[in-house]
Write an enzyme that holds these catalytic residues in place. Sequence first.
Site, PDB file in Angstrom:
ATOM      1  N   ARG A  96      14.791  87.070  72.110  1.00 20.50           N
ATOM      2  CA  ARG A  96      13.428  87.020  71.558  1.00 20.50           C
ATOM      3  C   ARG A  96      13.477  86.863  70.039  1.00 20.50           C
ATOM      4  O   ARG A  96      12.724  86.088  69.462  1.00 20.50           O
ATOM      5  CB  ARG A  96      12.662  88.293  71.948  1.00 20.50           C
ATOM      6  CG  ARG A  96      11.364  88.508  71.186  1.00 20.50           C
ATOM      7  CD  ARG A  96      10.363  87.365  71.395  1.00 20.50           C
ATOM      8  NE  ARG A  96       9.194  87.476  70.523  1.00 20.50           N
ATOM      9  CZ  ARG A  96       9.116  87.014  69.283  1.00 20.50           C
ATOM     10  NH1 ARG A  96      10.159  86.413  68.745  1.00 20.50           N
ATOM     11  NH2 ARG A  96       8.014  87.160  68.584  1.00 20.50           N
ATOM     12  N   ILE A 145       8.788  94.885  65.453  1.00 19.42           N
ATOM     13  CA  ILE A 145       8.463  95.178  66.860  1.00 19.42           C
ATOM     14  C   ILE A 145       9.350  94.322  67.782  1.00 19.42           C
ATOM     15  O   ILE A 145       8.880  93.371  68.401  1.00 19.42           O
ATOM     16  CB  ILE A 145       6.973  94.904  67.165  1.00 19.42           C
ATOM     17  CG1 ILE A 145       6.081  95.474  66.044  1.00 19.42           C
ATOM     18  CG2 ILE A 145       6.580  95.493  68.514  1.00 19.42           C
ATOM     19  CD1 ILE A 145       4.590  95.173  66.227  1.00 19.42           C
ATOM     20  N   PRO A 146      10.649  94.643  67.868  1.00 21.28           N
ATOM     21  CA  PRO A 146      11.499  93.888  68.804  1.00 21.28           C
ATOM     22  C   PRO A 146      10.991  94.117  70.224  1.00 21.28           C
ATOM     23  O   PRO A 146      10.583  95.227  70.569  1.00 21.28           O
ATOM     24  CB  PRO A 146      12.884  94.518  68.625  1.00 21.28           C
ATOM     25  CG  PRO A 146      12.809  95.298  67.348  1.00 21.28           C
ATOM     26  CD  PRO A 146      11.376  95.726  67.214  1.00 21.28           C
ATOM     27  N   HIS A 147      10.989  93.067  71.031  1.00 21.35           N
ATOM     28  CA  HIS A 147      10.430  93.235  72.373  1.00 21.35           C
ATOM     29  C   HIS A 147      10.967  92.166  73.312  1.00 21.35           C
ATOM     30  O   HIS A 147      11.420  91.116  72.867  1.00 21.35           O
ATOM     31  CB  HIS A 147       8.898  93.152  72.332  1.00 21.35           C
ATOM     32  CG  HIS A 147       8.394  91.846  71.797  1.00 21.35           C
ATOM     33  ND1 HIS A 147       8.117  91.661  70.460  1.00 21.35           N
ATOM     34  CD2 HIS A 147       8.141  90.661  72.395  1.00 21.35           C
ATOM     35  CE1 HIS A 147       7.702  90.424  70.261  1.00 21.35           C
ATOM     36  NE2 HIS A 147       7.710  89.777  71.424  1.00 21.35           N
ATOM     37  N   CYS A 148      10.874  92.439  74.594  1.00 23.48           N
ATOM     38  CA  CYS A 148      11.163  91.418  75.595  1.00 23.48           C
ATOM     39  C   CYS A 148      10.699  91.905  76.958  1.00 23.48           C
ATOM     40  O   CYS A 148      10.398  93.075  77.149  1.00 23.48           O
ATOM     41  CB  CYS A 148      12.645  91.057  75.633  1.00 23.48           C
ATOM     42  SG  CYS A 148      13.709  92.423  76.073  1.00 23.48           S
TER      43      CYS A 148
END
Lengths: 154, 452
Positions: free
Chosen positions: A50, A64-67
């Site tokens: 991401r 806001i790291p996300h996946c």
Amino acid sequence: MKIQTLINPALIHLDLEASDLVEALTIVAELTAPALNLSAEVVTRGLLDREALGSTAIGGSFAIPHCKLPGVTGIVITLARFRNAIVFGSPEGEGVRFLFVVLSPPDQPALHLQALSQIARTMKSEDIRSRLLDVDDPAEVADIVRRSANGESL
Amino acid sequence: MKAIVVGGGLVGSSLAAKLASDGHDVILVERDRELVRELNERLDVQMLVGNGTTVPVLKRAGIEGCDLLLATTDSDEANMVVALVGSALFNVPRVVARLRDEGHKESFRSIASEMGGERLLINPDTAAVDRILSLMTVPGAVDVAPFFDGGLQVAGFIVKETSDFNGLLLSHLRLLFPAVPMLVAAIRRDGRWRVPHGEDEILAGDLVYFAMDPGETDNVLALLGLQREAEHKVMIAGATRIGIELARRLEETGTSVTLLDGRRNACEKAAAELASTLVIHGSPTDRDRLVEEGAERVDDFIACTDDHEENVVACLLARRLGAAHTFALVDNPALAGLIGEVGIDAVISPRLLSVSLALQFARKGRVKAVAALLDDAVEVFEVEAGAGSRLVEEPLAQLGLPRGVLVAALRRGDKILVPTGADRIRAGDSVLLITTTKSASRLDDFLEAGQS
């Protein structure tokens, strides 16, 4: 869906250290994976993939790291604070110390987006950001996030 | 370009004014001397009093050497004569005629089939039905327009207090949608339009136009706090041409439709023309009647009686009773401002739609598609960037585009890109431009300069 209901003090880590983005996300993945019954590698890979599409840093030392990951059944949020700033994006990218890590089931894209939106909007406040960088107790961090997401004064 | 408009009604006069402000040489032909006097006070357009269906009058208007002829009187027959005279006797290269009756359209097409030039026939009622149906596909949208052959959708929504967009920065959109085109094309706040930039915030009450991948529609609806109903219930007020045609098209999709009209004979006619639609005799502004027929449970309530003020009232009533979405047929541009503020989802103006369609045709060539947003203050253009175009020389930030013009998106091959100021447009790209209507003529000049 309200993010304040998803903050779990057991998934708040305030005293981390990492030399770069890969190491930071690896640490976060290792801290979160057991709660998901997933391997840490899968979580790290998802977050890095991401990040490759574009930095998730939102300014003011926050990201806001996300996946979305198969096997995740409900949204899980890990809060991770690092003692040092980690570079997100390009080498000239901004330094980040506080991560809101969002892991979501692949089949609920709308809830995933709502969670990201709520975090991004709540973290616009400089006051809230500086408090989150400042306090030392995970319970207190959880409380600040809950109250600010509720729109209550701190 | 030299253009002649025959018929000074709302459509003809708006078209003449638009074309004149675009810098074209326009003359408006109208036989009602009183109307011409009135229009002369409002519009900066050359006028000619006379019957535009006659050769001498058309000659006086300069039909020899005319590039565009628009027949927009209230009479289908008159419009047919004007258009046929223009095509057959004077070889006008582009002709637009407003024809309400499908039979007239057919006659016209068969007569004109061998003639040279390009022709556009506009049926305002069909245009209105098409518009309502496209709005219904995106619940809660005020406006929907496709670009890049449907690869990108421009849709406008009112942002609610509880929406997950309320308070979001535009720069956050890339966080939420990193891999697909998604941007805010325009924002109307407190009655004023803003050309957006990354630090802008979306606020409750804003009318926000998104340019987005149509595949993301459901996600955007979720963030707006809107949702699609699996089974669609529709109530139509007004057994008018538009009401009946809309009901007929909805029947084809298996939608359950109730059609309401206060005139008994109109109801009988509608019942004879329709199949599964439930036709009810009753006034659409009668609260008890609406309750009786279940207006509070409908997903879409469309008021399309011939009385446009009644349409607004009927929509307000239906909304108050609990109809999820309401659409009103309203030709008065001033009433378009009612949207959102009073709970009407969208107003549809057959006349303004006719104007848009005719303008799109008039501008054809360089411009592939155009849509006017809401109250006509903002326009969206899709243009092809040719090798000599001024659009392809420099990075976007240094192109010197007129103020109020935004390059929203590019289509390169089968990819749609959202460019930054450092990006360059390449020859062969399709370009989506957003402009305030005020800047539209400056944009036209800018594009024109590169063609020569």
